[in-house]
Design an enzyme around this catalytic site. Sequence first.
Site, PDB file in Angstrom:
ATOM      1  N   CYS A   2      44.278  51.359  42.568  1.00 18.41           N
ATOM      2  CA  CYS A   2      44.727  50.712  41.341  1.00 18.41           C
ATOM      3  C   CYS A   2      43.900  51.278  40.189  1.00 18.41           C
ATOM      4  CB  CYS A   2      44.504  49.212  41.435  1.00 18.41           C
ATOM      5  SG  CYS A   2      45.162  48.498  42.944  1.00 18.41           S
ATOM      6  N   ARG A  27      47.777  55.705  39.013  1.00 20.78           N
ATOM      7  CA  ARG A  27      46.994  55.211  40.151  1.00 20.78           C
ATOM      8  C   ARG A  27      47.676  54.045  40.856  1.00 20.78           C
ATOM      9  NH1 ARG A  27      41.475  56.410  40.920  1.00 20.78           N
ATOM     10  NH2 ARG A  27      41.369  54.429  41.994  1.00 20.78           N
ATOM     11  N   TRP A  79      48.517  48.766  42.728  1.00 27.28           N
ATOM     12  CA  TRP A  79      49.268  49.317  43.865  1.00 27.28           C
ATOM     13  C   TRP A  79      48.952  48.389  45.027  1.00 27.28           C
ATOM     14  CZ3 TRP A  79      48.484  51.386  48.774  1.00 27.28           C
ATOM     15  CH2 TRP A  79      49.521  52.186  49.281  1.00 27.28           C
ATOM     16  N   ASN A 105      39.693  46.698  42.016  1.00 23.15           N
ATOM     17  CA  ASN A 105      40.239  47.819  42.793  1.00 23.15           C
ATOM     18  C   ASN A 105      39.545  47.812  44.142  1.00 23.15           C
ATOM     19  OD1 ASN A 105      41.527  48.602  40.527  1.00 23.15           O
ATOM     20  ND2 ASN A 105      40.440  50.531  40.271  1.00 23.15           N
ATOM     21  N   GLY A 106      40.293  48.113  45.208  1.00 26.51           N
ATOM     22  CA  GLY A 106      39.662  48.176  46.526  1.00 26.51           C
ATOM     23  C   GLY A 106      40.224  47.106  47.445  1.00 26.51           C
ATOM     24  N   GLU A 490      53.130  72.277  54.114  1.00 25.98           N
ATOM     25  CA  GLU A 490      52.938  71.827  52.741  1.00 25.98           C
ATOM     26  C   GLU A 490      54.295  71.760  52.001  1.00 25.98           C
ATOM     27  OE1 GLU A 490      50.932  70.296  51.121  1.00 25.98           O
ATOM     28  OE2 GLU A 490      51.402  70.699  49.033  1.00 25.98           O
ATOM     29  N   LYS A 494      55.953  68.353  50.284  1.00 22.51           N
ATOM     30  CA  LYS A 494      56.308  68.278  48.863  1.00 22.51           C
ATOM     31  C   LYS A 494      57.767  67.866  48.698  1.00 22.51           C
ATOM     32  CE  LYS A 494      53.285  68.553  47.369  1.00 22.51           C
ATOM     33  NZ  LYS A 494      51.863  68.695  47.290  1.00 22.51           N
ATOM     34  N   GLU A 497      58.245  64.152  49.639  1.00 21.67           N
ATOM     35  CA  GLU A 497      57.525  63.274  48.727  1.00 21.67           C
ATOM     36  C   GLU A 497      58.282  63.035  47.421  1.00 21.67           C
ATOM     37  OE1 GLU A 497      53.893  65.159  47.590  1.00 21.67           O
ATOM     38  OE2 GLU A 497      52.978  63.308  46.873  1.00 21.67           O
ATOM     39  N   HIS A 513      61.842  74.375  71.725  1.00 23.11           N
ATOM     40  CA  HIS A 513      61.313  73.448  72.721  1.00 23.11           C
ATOM     41  C   HIS A 513      61.750  72.011  72.421  1.00 23.11           C
ATOM     42  CE1 HIS A 513      59.052  76.632  74.627  1.00 23.11           C
ATOM     43  NE2 HIS A 513      58.676  77.032  73.422  1.00 23.11           N
ATOM     44  N   LYS A 612      48.509  58.137  43.482  1.00 23.00           N
ATOM     45  CA  LYS A 612      47.792  59.400  43.336  1.00 23.00           C
ATOM     46  C   LYS A 612      46.531  59.425  44.183  1.00 23.00           C
ATOM     47  CE  LYS A 612      46.991  63.445  41.548  1.00 23.00           C
ATOM     48  NZ  LYS A 612      47.749  64.553  42.169  1.00 23.00           N
TER      49      LYS A 612
HETATM   50  O1  M6R Z   1      42.763  63.127  46.536  1.00 22.42           O
HETATM   51  P1  M6R Z   1      43.014  63.749  47.884  1.00 22.42           P
HETATM   52  O2  M6R Z   1      43.204  65.223  47.814  1.00 22.42           O
HETATM   53  O3  M6R Z   1      41.946  63.381  48.873  1.00 22.42           O
HETATM   54  O4  M6R Z   1      44.348  63.101  48.379  1.00 22.42           O
HETATM   55  C1  M6R Z   1      44.822  63.314  49.676  1.00 22.42           C
HETATM   56  C2  M6R Z   1      46.308  63.079  49.773  1.00 22.42           C
HETATM   57  O5  M6R Z   1      46.619  61.755  49.478  1.00 22.42           O
HETATM   58  C3  M6R Z   1      47.073  63.987  48.800  1.00 22.42           C
HETATM   59  O6  M6R Z   1      46.759  65.328  49.056  1.00 22.42           O
HETATM   60  C4  M6R Z   1      48.599  63.806  48.958  1.00 22.42           C
HETATM   61  O7  M6R Z   1      49.021  64.191  50.217  1.00 22.42           O
HETATM   62  C5  M6R Z   1      49.280  64.617  47.883  1.00 22.42           C
HETATM   63  N1  M6R Z   1      49.225  63.942  46.617  1.00 22.42           N
HETATM   64  C6  M6R Z   1      50.682  64.991  48.209  1.00 22.42           C
HETATM   65  O8  M6R Z   1      51.238  65.802  47.218  1.00 22.42           O
END
Ligand code: M6R
Length: 617
Positions: A2, A27, A79, A105-106, A490, A494, A497, A513, A612
């Site tokens: 958050c 966030r 969040w 936060n937390g 990757e 993307k 996501e 397989h 994020k």
């Molecule tokens: O801040 P970080 O790099 O530790 O975050 C890890 C993942 O949450 C982050 O890489 C996430 O998979 C990406 N935002 C995806 O695009």
Amino acid sequence: MCGLVGYVGWRDAAEVLLAGLRRLEYRGYDSAGVALADEESEIGLRVLKKAGNIDDGLEKLLKNGSSNGSHLGIGHTRWATHGEPNDRNAHPHTDCPDELALVHNGIIENHQSLRKWLSGLGHEFTSDVDTEVICHLMEHYLQDEGDLSQALARSCEHLEGAYAVAVVQSPLGANEREIVAARKDSLLVVGLGDDENFLASDVPAILPYTRRVMYLENGDFVRLTADDVTVFRSDGRRVDRPVTEVQWDPVQAQRDGYPHFMLKEIEEQPAAWESALRGRLSGGEVDLQGLQFPALEDIEHIYFVACGTSYHAGMAAAPLWERLLQIPASAEIGSEFRYRQPLLGEDTLVVFISQSGETADTLASLDLAIEENCPTICVTNVVGSSMARRADNVIYTQAGPEISVASTKTYTTQLLILFLLACHLGRQLPHGQQHSETCDRLLAAMPSLSDLERQLLNDTTEIGSAAERIADWEDSFFIGRGLDYVSALEGQLKLKEISYIHAEAYPAGELKHGTMALIEEGVPVVAISTQPQLRDKMASNVEEVRARGAWVVAVTDQPEGEVARRSDAVIPVPDSEPELSPLFVGTALQVLAYRAAVLRDCPIDKPRNLAKSVTVE
Ligand code: M6R
């Protein structure tokens, strides 16, 4: 996960908080709220909070209610971790007589037992969130102590978990206009102004007002008034924290006219790569400005620990490190690493990769490595983040702020830094000498990568056409071998996501397989081929899926090669060193995902269910 912000001074607190929360909305954006001390009325504290994003919720409330006249307040953008994202569970939370309001936060891990205890004492709970226990603890101790700072210190003694928490008191009951706050395992910074002070979970929230910031340490408490900031520990002992001048310009955190932060950040990659190498690579020589790496002769194993996209950066780096340093190296997922009881010790180098430097699982793995006396390195984008402060060595990606939830420029700068480190360390080791030519070759290639990246980004016509084809489907596959498999992982992440298209990545030879059963007429397959020794095998794998009706787009540095020839469409990427190819393939697949998401009208910068920075385990 958050975002929180606090203000005390002479400005309209509602305006400062709203602007700060907007900058933190990346966030978390389930709900947002503010608590404003209202000195003019008998209300004392005015709490306004609403589920939904700021535009639809909090801003309307502030327009409708009278927010004027307050110069003290706290705000939060949430969040959800405990309790649904609704108005009731939005922050700030208050004690029963609304004497104080609090944002957090937390996660408070022992909130259930505290809730039971406090209910037994007669406290009435009005929400489902863990945070509310802190309000009632505060209420409890405020009666004893009469002082907000001491009450917070006493309250925190009960808390297990992670928190950055900020509290304001109704001016009707308070002696002074003040905010008190505490942090444990959640970032909290103080911004210093003239006759005003700021508090935030992230620097961008306060950048329009000040660049002078103080990062709080774990276990710190802070009391802010308009003209004073006091940092103290739980026993009341005062401590000094250094004041840092933040270099980030507030406009860097804006979209610069791009329709989405993600596109802006993709296009910033050439500059970000130059920034990552600035001062570190010159004339083929690496200068890491005094970083003290462990004696590699004593290292038996290297782990890269990270989550999500950062984990993919670790996967891409591990084979090069293993080859150049001649030390076994592997990548590990942060949320799995601790629980598989890895063999750790002084001979295990652990490299932590994280854009935010705050990801809970990666951070907890770092703590484990520290406990086990492992030498540690952290690669992160956020100066002063928790990982940066705890690791033995930190190397910043210097990519600039990344606002879009999807990692783009921070991924490719992680790759670049990890490749640079591999060459640098490889050249230093006596047994790494056999690969010194590779190190020299890669280091020589690095300065021109940004120009090649500009060329790639200048013409994305083929990527756009492929995106049109893929955007119509609900399923897709990404295949590759070796490093190209990492790029496939990757690329599929993307796409999923931000466009919500189901995507699966497979090592190309593994499809037969089991997963091949899913290949049907027309299904899009993205086939990546940049590794010379694997081109023939990839060509056969492309043949296999096409024979079952798949529509194949090749992503390759050999647009005239066999893989391209056997595919339905081709996305060319620059022909550079094969070890560095994830940089360009990564970019091309970011653009592919972005274009598909635009066509599907998705909320690109804030995909559903995601945040994020993932600061919960
Ligand atoms: O801040 P970080 O790099 O530790 O975050 C890890 C993942 O949450 C982050 O890489 C996430 O998979 C990406 N935002 C995806 O695009």
